[in-house]
Design a protein around this motif. Structure first.
Motif, PDB file in Angstrom:
ATOM      1  N   CYS A 161       1.840   3.831   0.450  1.00 48.90           N
ATOM      2  CA  CYS A 161       1.089   2.999   1.278  1.00 48.90           C
ATOM      3  C   CYS A 161       1.419   3.396   2.807  1.00 48.90           C
ATOM      4  O   CYS A 161       0.775   3.553   3.849  1.00 48.90           O
ATOM      5  CB  CYS A 161       1.563   1.464   1.276  1.00 48.90           C
ATOM      6  SG  CYS A 161       0.940   0.920  -0.483  1.00 48.90           S
ATOM      7  N   GLU A 162       2.684   3.761   3.024  1.00 48.13           N
ATOM      8  CA  GLU A 162       3.264   4.228   4.415  1.00 48.13           C
ATOM      9  C   GLU A 162       2.319   5.326   5.040  1.00 48.13           C
ATOM     10  O   GLU A 162       1.962   5.279   6.055  1.00 48.13           O
ATOM     11  CB  GLU A 162       4.734   4.141   4.459  1.00 48.13           C
ATOM     12  CG  GLU A 162       5.259   4.668   5.801  1.00 48.13           C
ATOM     13  CD  GLU A 162       6.714   4.613   5.871  1.00 48.13           C
ATOM     14  OE1 GLU A 162       7.352   5.272   6.947  1.00 48.13           O
ATOM     15  OE2 GLU A 162       7.473   4.290   4.722  1.00 48.13           O
TER      16      GLU A 162
ATOM     17  N   LEU B 180       2.596   5.823 -11.870  1.00 44.76           N
ATOM     18  CA  LEU B 180       3.655   6.509 -10.961  1.00 44.76           C
ATOM     19  C   LEU B 180       4.928   7.014 -11.596  1.00 44.76           C
ATOM     20  O   LEU B 180       5.614   6.664 -12.273  1.00 44.76           O
ATOM     21  CB  LEU B 180       4.220   5.206 -10.151  1.00 44.76           C
ATOM     22  CG  LEU B 180       5.148   5.472  -9.093  1.00 44.76           C
ATOM     23  CD1 LEU B 180       4.543   6.134  -7.962  1.00 44.76           C
ATOM     24  CD2 LEU B 180       5.964   4.263  -8.369  1.00 44.76           C
TER      25      LEU B 180
ATOM     26  N   ALA C 244      -4.214   3.294  -1.870  1.00 47.85           N
ATOM     27  CA  ALA C 244      -3.209   4.334  -1.435  1.00 47.85           C
ATOM     28  C   ALA C 244      -3.005   5.339  -2.608  1.00 47.85           C
ATOM     29  O   ALA C 244      -2.818   6.293  -2.313  1.00 47.85           O
ATOM     30  CB  ALA C 244      -1.651   3.643  -1.114  1.00 47.85           C
ATOM     31  N   LEU C 245      -2.685   4.628  -3.837  1.00 48.72           N
ATOM     32  CA  LEU C 245      -2.616   5.491  -4.911  1.00 48.72           C
ATOM     33  C   LEU C 245      -3.877   6.331  -5.351  1.00 48.72           C
ATOM     34  O   LEU C 245      -3.784   7.535  -5.715  1.00 48.72           O
ATOM     35  CB  LEU C 245      -2.100   4.750  -6.134  1.00 48.72           C
ATOM     36  CG  LEU C 245      -0.886   3.994  -6.085  1.00 48.72           C
ATOM     37  CD1 LEU C 245      -0.759   3.170  -7.445  1.00 48.72           C
ATOM     38  CD2 LEU C 245       0.392   5.238  -5.961  1.00 48.72           C
TER      39      LEU C 245
ATOM     40  N   TYR D  18      -3.008   2.910   3.641  1.00 49.26           N
ATOM     41  CA  TYR D  18      -3.679   2.039   2.571  1.00 49.26           C
ATOM     42  C   TYR D  18      -2.928   1.038   1.994  1.00 49.26           C
ATOM     43  O   TYR D  18      -1.576   1.228   1.752  1.00 49.26           O
ATOM     44  CB  TYR D  18      -4.641   2.549   1.721  1.00 49.26           C
ATOM     45  CG  TYR D  18      -5.564   3.647   2.428  1.00 49.26           C
ATOM     46  CD1 TYR D  18      -6.428   2.999   3.170  1.00 49.26           C
ATOM     47  CD2 TYR D  18      -5.643   5.072   2.132  1.00 49.26           C
ATOM     48  CE1 TYR D  18      -7.550   4.121   3.757  1.00 49.26           C
ATOM     49  CE2 TYR D  18      -6.614   5.840   2.870  1.00 49.26           C
ATOM     50  CZ  TYR D  18      -7.473   5.215   3.666  1.00 49.26           C
ATOM     51  OH  TYR D  18      -8.322   5.872   4.247  1.00 49.26           O
ATOM     52  N   LYS D  19      -3.485  -0.023   1.189  1.00 46.95           N
ATOM     53  CA  LYS D  19      -2.604  -0.894   0.454  1.00 46.95           C
ATOM     54  C   LYS D  19      -2.778  -0.084  -1.135  1.00 46.95           C
ATOM     55  O   LYS D  19      -3.220   0.808  -1.317  1.00 46.95           O
ATOM     56  CB  LYS D  19      -3.461  -2.284   0.514  1.00 46.95           C
ATOM     57  CG  LYS D  19      -3.433  -2.982   1.571  1.00 46.95           C
ATOM     58  CD  LYS D  19      -3.867  -4.497   1.330  1.00 46.95           C
ATOM     59  CE  LYS D  19      -3.896  -5.201   2.765  1.00 46.95           C
ATOM     60  NZ  LYS D  19      -4.604  -6.702   2.484  1.00 46.95           N
ATOM     61  N   LYS D  20      -2.034  -0.716  -1.979  1.00 51.25           N
ATOM     62  CA  LYS D  20      -1.471  -0.020  -3.072  1.00 51.25           C
ATOM     63  C   LYS D  20      -2.522   0.696  -3.930  1.00 51.25           C
ATOM     64  O   LYS D  20      -2.184   1.866  -4.055  1.00 51.25           O
ATOM     65  CB  LYS D  20      -0.830  -1.270  -3.940  1.00 51.25           C
ATOM     66  CG  LYS D  20      -0.226  -0.518  -5.484  1.00 51.25           C
ATOM     67  CD  LYS D  20       0.529  -1.753  -6.218  1.00 51.25           C
ATOM     68  CE  LYS D  20       0.683  -1.095  -7.465  1.00 51.25           C
ATOM     69  NZ  LYS D  20       1.286  -1.997  -8.412  1.00 51.25           N
ATOM     70  N   LYS D  21      -3.721  -0.048  -4.321  1.00 52.15           N
ATOM     71  CA  LYS D  21      -4.542   0.761  -5.120  1.00 52.15           C
ATOM     72  C   LYS D  21      -5.024   1.757  -4.410  1.00 52.15           C
ATOM     73  O   LYS D  21      -5.287   2.804  -5.031  1.00 52.15           O
ATOM     74  CB  LYS D  21      -5.686  -0.370  -5.656  1.00 52.15           C
ATOM     75  CG  LYS D  21      -6.707   0.469  -6.721  1.00 52.15           C
ATOM     76  CD  LYS D  21      -7.614  -0.720  -7.125  1.00 52.15           C
ATOM     77  CE  LYS D  21      -8.567  -0.127  -8.097  1.00 52.15           C
ATOM     78  NZ  LYS D  21      -9.273   0.856  -7.473  1.00 52.15           N
TER      79      LYS D  21
ATOM     80  N   THR E  15       7.056   6.923  -4.109  1.00 55.85           N
ATOM     81  CA  THR E  15       7.017   5.344  -4.503  1.00 55.85           C
ATOM     82  C   THR E  15       5.665   4.858  -4.199  1.00 55.85           C
ATOM     83  O   THR E  15       4.948   5.388  -3.156  1.00 55.85           O
ATOM     84  CB  THR E  15       8.146   4.592  -4.025  1.00 55.85           C
ATOM     85  OG1 THR E  15       7.983   4.474  -2.661  1.00 55.85           O
ATOM     86  CG2 THR E  15       9.405   5.027  -4.443  1.00 55.85           C
ATOM     87  N   VAL E  16       5.487   3.996  -4.550  1.00 52.46           N
ATOM     88  CA  VAL E  16       4.064   2.856  -4.076  1.00 52.46           C
ATOM     89  C   VAL E  16       4.282   2.609  -2.402  1.00 52.46           C
ATOM     90  O   VAL E  16       3.292   2.907  -1.779  1.00 52.46           O
ATOM     91  CB  VAL E  16       3.860   1.778  -4.783  1.00 52.46           C
ATOM     92  CG1 VAL E  16       2.719   1.170  -4.273  1.00 52.46           C
ATOM     93  CG2 VAL E  16       3.554   1.957  -6.253  1.00 52.46           C
ATOM     94  N   GLU E  17       5.357   2.204  -2.232  1.00 51.32           N
ATOM     95  CA  GLU E  17       5.864   1.901  -0.662  1.00 51.32           C
ATOM     96  C   GLU E  17       5.479   3.210   0.157  1.00 51.32           C
ATOM     97  O   GLU E  17       4.774   3.007   1.225  1.00 51.32           O
ATOM     98  CB  GLU E  17       7.203   1.373  -0.564  1.00 51.32           C
ATOM     99  CG  GLU E  17       7.240  -0.036  -1.171  1.00 51.32           C
ATOM    100  CD  GLU E  17       7.322   0.213  -2.653  1.00 51.32           C
ATOM    101  OE1 GLU E  17       7.587   1.164  -3.159  1.00 51.32           O
ATOM    102  OE2 GLU E  17       7.272  -1.170  -3.294  1.00 51.32           O
TER     103      GLU E  17
END
Length: 215
Positions: A53-54, A6, A63-64, A58-61, A48-50
């Motif tokens: 995701c938003e 990140l 989404a990234l 998707y969820k964290k992994k 950011t990760v959040e």
């Protein structure tokens, strides 16, 4: 397995290519939904990760991974400084932006009923007629979509009058914003690969992204 780092203090921006991809079709796809959500932000968000995701859903992994793919595809980019959506009214903004989108300084923005919202380089009478023509071309495409998009596999929805070399003299480019369809009418060669195209779409998204124009 790839590792995703990140990068802090970078704002999530959109490229002109990403802008074009977002609005040239209304088929719901994950990338297009991501870009429309980003265009509805008044200021480019700090990544950011959040946020990933938003915007992706998707969820964290995942989404990234998705953000990484969008960046590799040239649809988004990281920016050191934030960028704000245009705040001027469309009436004042459109003439300035439209003239930059054509090598001849001639462009019109029309809505789905065939009325023009802004114009640059065309007379009032020509703008009215071309805007009305854009609505007719949309109806023609709708009638023949199964052939053009289905059987023949043509992905583009734009129409144009071309010369013997295939260069456009005037082109009609659909822009899908929320539940609304606009047409960008360009005299000469379009100049979409630039910030003003993104600013135009961003302004339309902020104004009409969650509003449907009465038919």
């Amino acid at each position: 397995m790839s590792e995703y780092i990140l990068t802090e203090n970078l704002h999530l921006g959109m490229t002109p290519a990403g802008t074009y991809y977002a609005v040239q079709d209304h088929t719901e796809e994950p990338g297009r939904l991501f870009l429309h959500r980003l265009l509805q932000e008044a200021v480019t968000p700090l990544f950011t990760v959040e946020v990933a995701c938003e915007l992706s859903g998707y969820k964290k992994k995942r989404a990234l991974e998705f953000v990484h793919w969008m960046q590799e595809a040239g649809l988004i980019l990281g920016q050191e400084h934030s960028e704000a959506a245009p705040t001027e009214t469309l009436e004042r903004l459109l003439p300035k932006l439209l003239r930059t989108l054509s090598d001849e300084g001639k462009a019109i923005l029309a809505e789905s009923r065939g009325l023009y919202l802004g114009s640059a380089g065309f007379t009032h009478e020509a703008a009215e007629e071309l805007a009305a023509l854009s609505a007719n071309l949309t109806a023609v495409y709708a009638r023949h979509k199964e052939l053009l998009h289905g059987n023949l596999g043509y992905r583009q929805r734009a129409w144009g009058l071309v010369d013997a070399s295939g260069n456009s003299e005037v082109g009609f480019w659909p822009l899908y914003i929320g539940q609304n369809r606009f047409t960008l009418i360009i005299g000469g060669i379009p100049q979409f690969n630039q910030p003003d195209f993104k600013r135009l779409v961003w302004a339309l998204e902020m104004r009409y992204g969650n509003t449907e124009i009465p038919v």
